[in-house]
Design an enzyme around this catalytic site. Structure first.
Site, short mmCIF file in Angstrom:
data_model
loop_
_atom_site.label_atom_id
_atom_site.label_comp_id
_atom_site.label_asym_id
_atom_site.label_seq_id
_atom_site.Cartn_x
_atom_site.Cartn_y
_atom_site.Cartn_z
N CYS A 56 0.81 -1.23 0.00
CA CYS A 56 0.00 0.00 0.00
C CYS A 56 0.83 1.27 0.00
CB CYS A 56 -0.93 0.01 1.22
SG CYS A 56 -1.78 -1.55 1.53
N ASP A 88 -3.62 -3.56 7.43
CA ASP A 88 -4.82 -4.25 7.88
C ASP A 88 -4.94 -5.63 7.25
OD1 ASP A 88 -5.20 -1.76 8.96
OD2 ASP A 88 -7.26 -1.52 8.29
N CYS A 129 -2.04 3.17 2.94
CA CYS A 129 -2.97 2.20 3.53
C CYS A 129 -3.99 2.91 4.42
CB CYS A 129 -2.23 1.12 4.28
SG CYS A 129 -1.34 1.71 5.72
N ASP A 130 -4.97 2.14 4.86
CA ASP A 130 -6.18 2.67 5.48
C ASP A 130 -5.96 3.76 6.53
OD1 ASP A 130 -7.21 0.69 3.92
OD2 ASP A 130 -8.19 -0.41 5.54
N LYS A 131 -5.18 3.48 7.57
CA LYS A 131 -5.09 4.41 8.70
C LYS A 131 -4.15 5.57 8.43
CE LYS A 131 -7.84 1.62 10.34
NZ LYS A 131 -7.61 0.69 9.24
N CYS A 201 -5.44 -1.44 -1.70
CA CYS A 201 -6.43 -2.39 -2.22
C CYS A 201 -7.32 -1.76 -3.29
CB CYS A 201 -7.30 -2.91 -1.08
SG CYS A 201 -6.39 -3.84 0.17
N GLU A 451 -10.66 -5.18 12.66
CA GLU A 451 -11.60 -5.42 11.57
C GLU A 451 -11.94 -6.90 11.49
OE1 GLU A 451 -10.46 -1.80 8.51
OE2 GLU A 451 -9.84 -3.85 8.03
N SER A 477 -13.70 -4.38 7.54
CA SER A 477 -12.88 -3.91 6.43
C SER A 477 -13.79 -3.27 5.40
CB SER A 477 -12.14 -5.09 5.80
OG SER A 477 -11.64 -4.73 4.53
#
Length: 563
Positions: A56, A88, A129-131, A201, A451, A477
Site C-alpha cells: 500500500c 490491515d 494504507c487505510d489508517k 487495495c 476489523e 474492512s
C-alpha cells in the site's frame, strides 16, 4: 477563497533559522546539505509512511521525491520525514490487527510532533494504507498550517482464470476452500495473482473510500486520488502537489478553511454515493473532532438518506478504482452530486477552486459504466445507514451496498472475540438465519477495534451471506459485504447492551426503522450487562502501546479518538 496578502510565508521557520542565536541550528542543517539560501526559504515538511511490510505505501518514497522537486521549483525548501504504517490486510485475523486503529493516532501524533518542533511553514502528507489516510489529515487539522494530502494510489487488479481479481476474492476464497468449493492449489494460484504490485487495495475499500472522501472534502487536490499507484502520471501529480502547497502557503490558506461542516458533508456524500467503507464514519468523525467541527453520527444518516448510490464499485459492485479513474475519477462523482443538488458547491479546496468549480470540470469517459447517471441509480439512498435501538443506544453502522436486505430477525450466536467466531464459521457451525455477534472487539475492549474481514469473507465464501447477519462492537474492512453491523456503541467492555446478549436471544436489524434490538426488557439488559466480564484472550500479552491506547480511547460513536 482564503487569500491573505499579508501572510508571512516563513511564519514559523523564522524562529528556527533566523538570527545570531540560531547559528547552532543552522550549523546542524548545513552539515547535511542545506545552504544558507535553502534556509532563507519557507520550510515545507513532506511526511509519508513508506514501509516494506505491505504494497500500500511502497511507492511513498518515490512520490516524496517528486513532491520535493515541486516544492523546490516553486521556491521552498522541503524536509522529508517518515512515520509508521500497519497493514490491515496482512494482520487481519491475528492479534496484530489490534495495532491498526491505534496506528492512526500514532501517525497523527508523530507528524504533529515533528512539524511542530521543527516549525514547518507548510506540510504535504502522503498516505497509502487505510489508517495513514485519516492519520495524516488528522495531523493537518491539529497543526492547522497550510498543507494538503496526497494519496499514493490504488493497486491495479490481478488476473485469475481470465477475470480481474482483488484481495477481496482471496479472503472470500478462504471460506470457499473451507466449504470444499475450491482446491488448495486454486487458492494458492489466486493468492499469487491477486496483488500484482504497489498500491492500496483496488476496490472501494477503506483506502479508496477515504481517498475519495478527502478529495471531496478538498484537502486533497482535485483529480489526484484515483490516479493509480503505478501509473506514470502519479509522479506528475506528486510534483504538482509540491508546487501547489507553495501556492497554498502564499495564499495563507489553512486546513480550517477547508475542513468545515459543508466540506465534511461533501465527504460523507461521496462515501454514501460510492458504497464506501463503514470505516469512513469513524475516520470523518475523528477528523471533525481534531478540527473542532461539530459532527454527530446521526448526520451521516441524514446525508446518506438523501444521496443515491451511483458507483458500481467492489465489494458490492463490479468495478475497481483503476476503472473509476478511467471513467472520470472523483471529479465525475462530484459532478453527479452537484447535479443531484447534494454538493455544498461553495466549499473551499486546496487548489484555490471551490468544490463546485471542480465538479464543473469533471469529465465523463464515453460509454463508462462505473458511475451511474442520476436517472438510473443502483439504489435511491446511500451505501450505509446509522441504527440505534436497545442494543446500540449510542449508534452503529450498517453496510447496505452489495445486498438487498434491510431487515433480519434471528437467533444470536454470541462469541467473545473474533477467533472463536472464525472457528465456528470454518467448522460449519453457523446456520441460515443466525445473527453472529462478535463482542469484546471495540476500541478499548479489543483493544484496538480489529476489523472482521476474515470472518465476514468466510461467511460469504461459504454461501451464507444472504441468510446470515453479523453485529460487532469492532470494525469491518472496506472489503466486507453482506448484512453486517459494526461500531455498536457503547462497546461491551464499557457496559454496552451488546454485553447482555446470549446465544439464542432474538435479534432484529431493521434499517427502515433505524433500529438494532434484542427481545429483552430494559431491566434484563441492564442486569446482564452489569454482570458481564470480558473473558481472557488466548493471546494474553498486549503491547504497551496498545494498553495506553485502551486507557485513552473514546467511543466509536465519537470517532474512537484518544484524549
Amino acid at each position: 477563497m482564503s487569500t491573505n496578502v499579508s501572510f508571512d510565508i516563513r511564519h514559523r521557520s523564522r524562529s528556527l533559522t533566523e538570527g545570531p542565536e540560531r547559528a547552532a541550528a543552522r550549523a546542524y542543517l548545513h552539515g547535511i546539505g542545506y545552504s544558507a539560501e535553502d534556509l532563507a526559504k519557507p520550510i515545507v515538511g513532506v511526511a509519508h509512511s513508506w514501509i516494506e511490510t505491505m504494497p500500500c505505501n511502497f511507492n511513498n518514497r518515490v512520490l516524496a521525491a517528486k513532491v520535493k522537486e515541486g516544492i523546490r521549483a516553486a521556491g521552498g525548501t522541503p524536509m522529508e520525514l517518515n512515520t509508521i504504517a500497519i497493514s490491515d490486510g496482512i494482520t487481519m485475523g491475528t492479534a496484530g490487527m489490534r495495532a491498526s486503529l491505534v496506528s492512526r493516532e500514532l501517525i497523527a501524533d508523530s507528524i504533529e510532533l515533528v512539524a511542530s518542533a521543527h516549525q514547518f511553514d507548510a506540510l504535504v502528507t502522503i498516505s497509502g494504507c487505510d489508517k495513514t489516510i485519516p492519520g495524516t489529515v488528522m495531523a493537518l487539522a491539529r497543526l492547522n498550517i497550510p498543507g494538503l494530502m496526497l494519496y499514493g494510489g490504488s493497486i491495479r487488479p490481478g488476473h485469475f482464470k481470465g477475470v480481474e481479481v482483488t484481495i477481496q476474492q482471496v479472503f472470500e476464497a478462504v471460506g470457499q476452500f473451507a466449504a470444499g468449493k475450491i482446491t488448495e492449489d486454486e487458492l494458492h494460484e489466486l493468492e499469487e495473482a491477486a496483488s500484482p504490485g504497489a498500491g492500496a487495495c483496488g476496490g472501494q475499500f477503506t483506502a479508496n473510500t477515504m481517498a475519495m472522501a478527502f478529495e471531496a472534502l478538498g484537502i486533497s487536490p482535485a483529480g489526484s486520488s484515483m490516479v493509480p499507484a503505478e501509473d506514470g502520471r502519479k509522479l506528475d501529480v506528486a510534483r504538482q502537489c509540491g508546487e501547489l502547497v507553495m501556492d497554498v502557503l502564499k495564499r495563507g490558506q489553512r486546513p480550517s478553511d477547508v475542513i468545515t461542516k459543508p466540506g465534511l458533508a461533501n465527504a460523507i456524500a461521496a462515501v454514501a454515493t460510492s458504497g464506501g467503507s463503514t470505516n469512513a464514519v469513524l475516520h470523518l468523525l475523528a477528523v471533525a473532532r481534531e478540527m473542532d467541527v461539530p459532527l454527530t453520527i446521526d448526520e451521516f444518516e441524514e446525508v446518506s438518506e438523501r444521496t443515491p448510490l451511483l458507483c458500481d464499485l467492489q465489494p458490492g459492485g463490479r468495478y475497481v478504482a483503476t476503472e473509476l479513474y478511467e471513467a472520470g475519477g472523483v471529479p465525475l462523482v462530484l459532478a453527479r452530486l452537484k447535479e443531484a443538488g447534494i454538493l455544498n458547491a461553495d466549499a473551499e479546496t486546496v487548489t484555490g477552486a471551490t468544490i463546485g468549480e471542480v465538479a464543473d470540470e469533471g469529465r465523463e469517459t464515453a460509454g463508462q459504466k462505473v458511475v451511474r447517471p442520476l436517472s438510473d441509480p443502483i439504489k435511491p439512498t446511500g451505501g450505509f445507514a446509522i441504527l440505534r435501538g436497545n442494543v446500540a443506544p449510542d449508534g452503529c453502522v450498517v453496510k447496505l451496498s452489495g445486498h438487498e436486505r434491510r431487515q433480519h430477525t434471528g437467533p444470536a450466536r454470541v462469541f467473545d472475540g473474533e477467533e472463536d467466531a472464525m472457528a465456528a464459521v470454518l467448522a460449519g457451525k453457523i446456520e441460515a438465519g443466525d445473527v453472529v455477534v462478535i463482542r469484546g472487539e471495540g476500541p478499548a475492549g479489543g483493544p484496538g477495534m480489529r476489523e472482521m474481514l476474515a470472518v465476514t469473507a468466510a461467511i460469504v465464501g461459504e454461501g451464507l451471506s444472504e441468510e446470515v447477519a453479523l453485529i460487532t462492537d469492532g470494525r469491518f474492512s472496506g472489503a466486507t459485504r453482506g448484512f453486517m453491523v459494526a461500531h455498536v456503541a457503547p462497546e461491551a467492555v464499557h457496559g454496552g447492551p451488546i454485553a447482555a446478549l446470549r446465544t439464542g436471544d432474538e435479534l432484529t436489524i431493521d434499517v427502515d426503522a433505524g433500529r438494532l434490538d434484542v427481545a429483552l426488557s430494559d431491566a434484563e439488559i441492564a442486569e446482564r450487562a452489569g454482570s458481564y466480564e470480558q473473558p481472557p484472550r488466548a493471546d494474553e500479552h498486549v503491547d504497551v502501546a496498545i494498553q495506553k491506547y485502551a486507557k485513552l480511547v473514546g467511543s466509536a460513536a465519537q470517532g474512537a479518538v484518544t484524549r
